[in-house]
Design a protein around this motif. Structure first.
Motif, PDB file in Angstrom:
ATOM      1  N   ALA A  20       0.920  -1.027   0.131  1.00 56.07           N
ATOM      2  CA  ALA A  20      -0.179  -0.100   0.075  1.00 56.07           C
ATOM      3  C   ALA A  20       0.994   1.351  -0.158  1.00 56.07           C
ATOM      4  N   LEU A  21       2.219   1.008   0.441  1.00 54.73           N
ATOM      5  CA  LEU A  21       2.919   2.319   0.380  1.00 54.73           C
ATOM      6  C   LEU A  21       3.562   2.671  -0.954  1.00 54.73           C
ATOM      7  N   ALA A  22       3.236   1.869  -1.986  1.00 53.09           N
ATOM      8  CA  ALA A  22       3.545   2.057  -3.391  1.00 53.09           C
ATOM      9  C   ALA A  22       4.972   2.493  -3.672  1.00 53.09           C
ATOM     10  N   ALA A  23       5.951   1.786  -2.816  1.00 51.13           N
ATOM     11  CA  ALA A  23       7.231   1.955  -2.838  1.00 51.13           C
ATOM     12  C   ALA A  23       7.973   0.912  -4.013  1.00 51.13           C
ATOM     13  N   ASP A  24       9.192   0.975  -4.331  1.00 48.63           N
ATOM     14  CA  ASP A  24       9.865   0.139  -5.106  1.00 48.63           C
ATOM     15  C   ASP A  24      10.474  -0.811  -3.855  1.00 48.63           C
ATOM     16  N   TYR A  25      10.410  -2.018  -4.370  1.00 49.47           N
ATOM     17  CA  TYR A  25      10.745  -3.251  -3.344  1.00 49.47           C
ATOM     18  C   TYR A  25      11.564  -4.067  -4.225  1.00 49.47           C
ATOM     19  N   SER A  26      12.586  -5.047  -3.627  1.00 51.75           N
ATOM     20  CA  SER A  26      13.138  -6.195  -4.341  1.00 51.75           C
ATOM     21  C   SER A  26      12.866  -7.302  -3.409  1.00 51.75           C
ATOM     22  N   ILE A  27      12.697  -8.257  -4.176  1.00 50.70           N
ATOM     23  CA  ILE A  27      12.310  -9.609  -3.211  1.00 50.70           C
ATOM     24  C   ILE A  27      13.540 -10.663  -3.681  1.00 50.70           C
ATOM     25  N   GLU A  28      14.032 -10.937  -2.561  1.00 54.06           N
ATOM     26  CA  GLU A  28      15.151 -12.076  -2.529  1.00 54.06           C
ATOM     27  C   GLU A  28      14.608 -13.349  -2.136  1.00 54.06           C
ATOM     28  N   VAL A  29      14.746 -14.233  -3.278  1.00 51.97           N
ATOM     29  CA  VAL A  29      14.235 -15.583  -3.187  1.00 51.97           C
ATOM     30  C   VAL A  29      15.101 -16.836  -2.956  1.00 51.97           C
ATOM     31  N   GLU A  30      15.045 -17.482  -1.872  1.00 49.90           N
ATOM     32  CA  GLU A  30      16.128 -18.628  -1.668  1.00 49.90           C
ATOM     33  C   GLU A  30      15.126 -19.933  -2.038  1.00 49.90           C
ATOM     34  N   ARG A  31      15.767 -20.531  -3.048  1.00 50.71           N
ATOM     35  CA  ARG A  31      15.168 -21.632  -3.502  1.00 50.71           C
ATOM     36  C   ARG A  31      16.183 -22.737  -3.387  1.00 50.71           C
ATOM     37  N   GLU A  32      15.430 -23.963  -3.069  1.00 47.82           N
ATOM     38  CA  GLU A  32      16.062 -25.316  -2.959  1.00 47.82           C
ATOM     39  C   GLU A  32      16.257 -25.943  -4.300  1.00 47.82           C
ATOM     40  N   THR A  33      17.456 -26.368  -4.690  1.00 48.08           N
ATOM     41  CA  THR A  33      17.726 -27.023  -5.854  1.00 48.08           C
ATOM     42  C   THR A  33      18.378 -28.242  -5.743  1.00 48.08           C
ATOM     43  N   PRO A  34      18.034 -29.337  -5.707  1.00 45.25           N
ATOM     44  CA  PRO A  34      18.644 -30.560  -5.649  1.00 45.25           C
ATOM     45  C   PRO A  34      20.066 -30.977  -6.375  1.00 45.25           C
ATOM     46  N   GLU A  35      20.865 -31.546  -5.931  1.00 45.56           N
ATOM     47  CA  GLU A  35      22.099 -31.552  -6.582  1.00 45.56           C
ATOM     48  C   GLU A  35      21.972 -32.693  -7.445  1.00 45.56           C
ATOM     49  N   THR A  36      22.654 -32.576  -8.625  1.00 48.09           N
ATOM     50  CA  THR A  36      22.517 -33.575  -9.917  1.00 48.09           C
ATOM     51  C   THR A  36      23.918 -34.115 -10.084  1.00 48.09           C
ATOM     52  N   GLY A  37      24.646 -34.697  -8.934  1.00 44.51           N
ATOM     53  CA  GLY A  37      25.538 -35.057  -9.332  1.00 44.51           C
ATOM     54  C   GLY A  37      25.487 -36.705  -9.937  1.00 44.51           C
ATOM     55  N   ILE A  38      26.411 -36.823 -10.925  1.00 50.40           N
ATOM     56  CA  ILE A  38      26.220 -38.212 -11.575  1.00 50.40           C
ATOM     57  C   ILE A  38      27.428 -38.956 -11.010  1.00 50.40           C
ATOM     58  N   THR A  39      26.816 -40.140 -10.566  1.00 53.68           N
ATOM     59  CA  THR A  39      27.774 -41.110  -9.906  1.00 53.68           C
ATOM     60  C   THR A  39      28.003 -42.280 -11.193  1.00 53.68           C
ATOM     61  N   ALA A  40      29.210 -42.876 -11.087  1.00 57.74           N
ATOM     62  CA  ALA A  40      29.487 -43.938 -11.940  1.00 57.74           C
ATOM     63  C   ALA A  40      28.747 -45.071 -11.289  1.00 57.74           C
ATOM     64  N   PRO A  41      28.451 -46.049 -12.288  1.00 60.19           N
ATOM     65  CA  PRO A  41      28.064 -47.315 -11.617  1.00 60.19           C
ATOM     66  C   PRO A  41      29.095 -48.084 -10.945  1.00 60.19           C
ATOM     67  N   ALA A  42      28.633 -48.892 -10.005  1.00 61.16           N
ATOM     68  CA  ALA A  42      29.834 -49.690  -9.510  1.00 61.16           C
ATOM     69  C   ALA A  42      30.130 -50.825  -9.979  1.00 61.16           C
TER      70      ALA A  42
END
Length: 93
Positions: free
Chosen positions: A71-93
């Protein structure tokens, strides 16, 4: 082997009138862990942790408070912290 989630951060600039709308969109995306709203000077105005169990119960008062900020009609910035799964590829044993 268990995948450890990592986090990434994104910054979005919004006008006050679109603040609530944008926060709601971010929450519905599902992979957001935390939303930090900053004013045009870069000072943190509000920080909202977003977890699956908290979304419905505790987010409603936060959205009302975000609406008051918008309602104050000012400029804001939104900082978003997202969860991203690791996509490490492992070699088959």
């Amino acid at each position: 082997m268990t995948q450890q989630p990592t986090t990434s951060t994104e910054q979005i600039d919004v006008k006050g009138g679109h603040l609530v709308e944008r926060v709601k969109e971010l929450v519905h995306e599902g992979n957001v862990r935390r939303i930090i709203i900053k004013d045009s000077d870069g000072k943190t105005v509000m920080e909202v942790p977003v977890t699956v169990g908290v979304v419905g119960f505790l987010l409603a008062p936060s959205v009302a408070a975000i609406g008051a900020l918008a309602a104050l009609a000012a400029d804001y910035s939104i900082e978003v912290e997202r969860e991203t799964p690791e996509t490490g590829i492992t070699a088959p044993a």
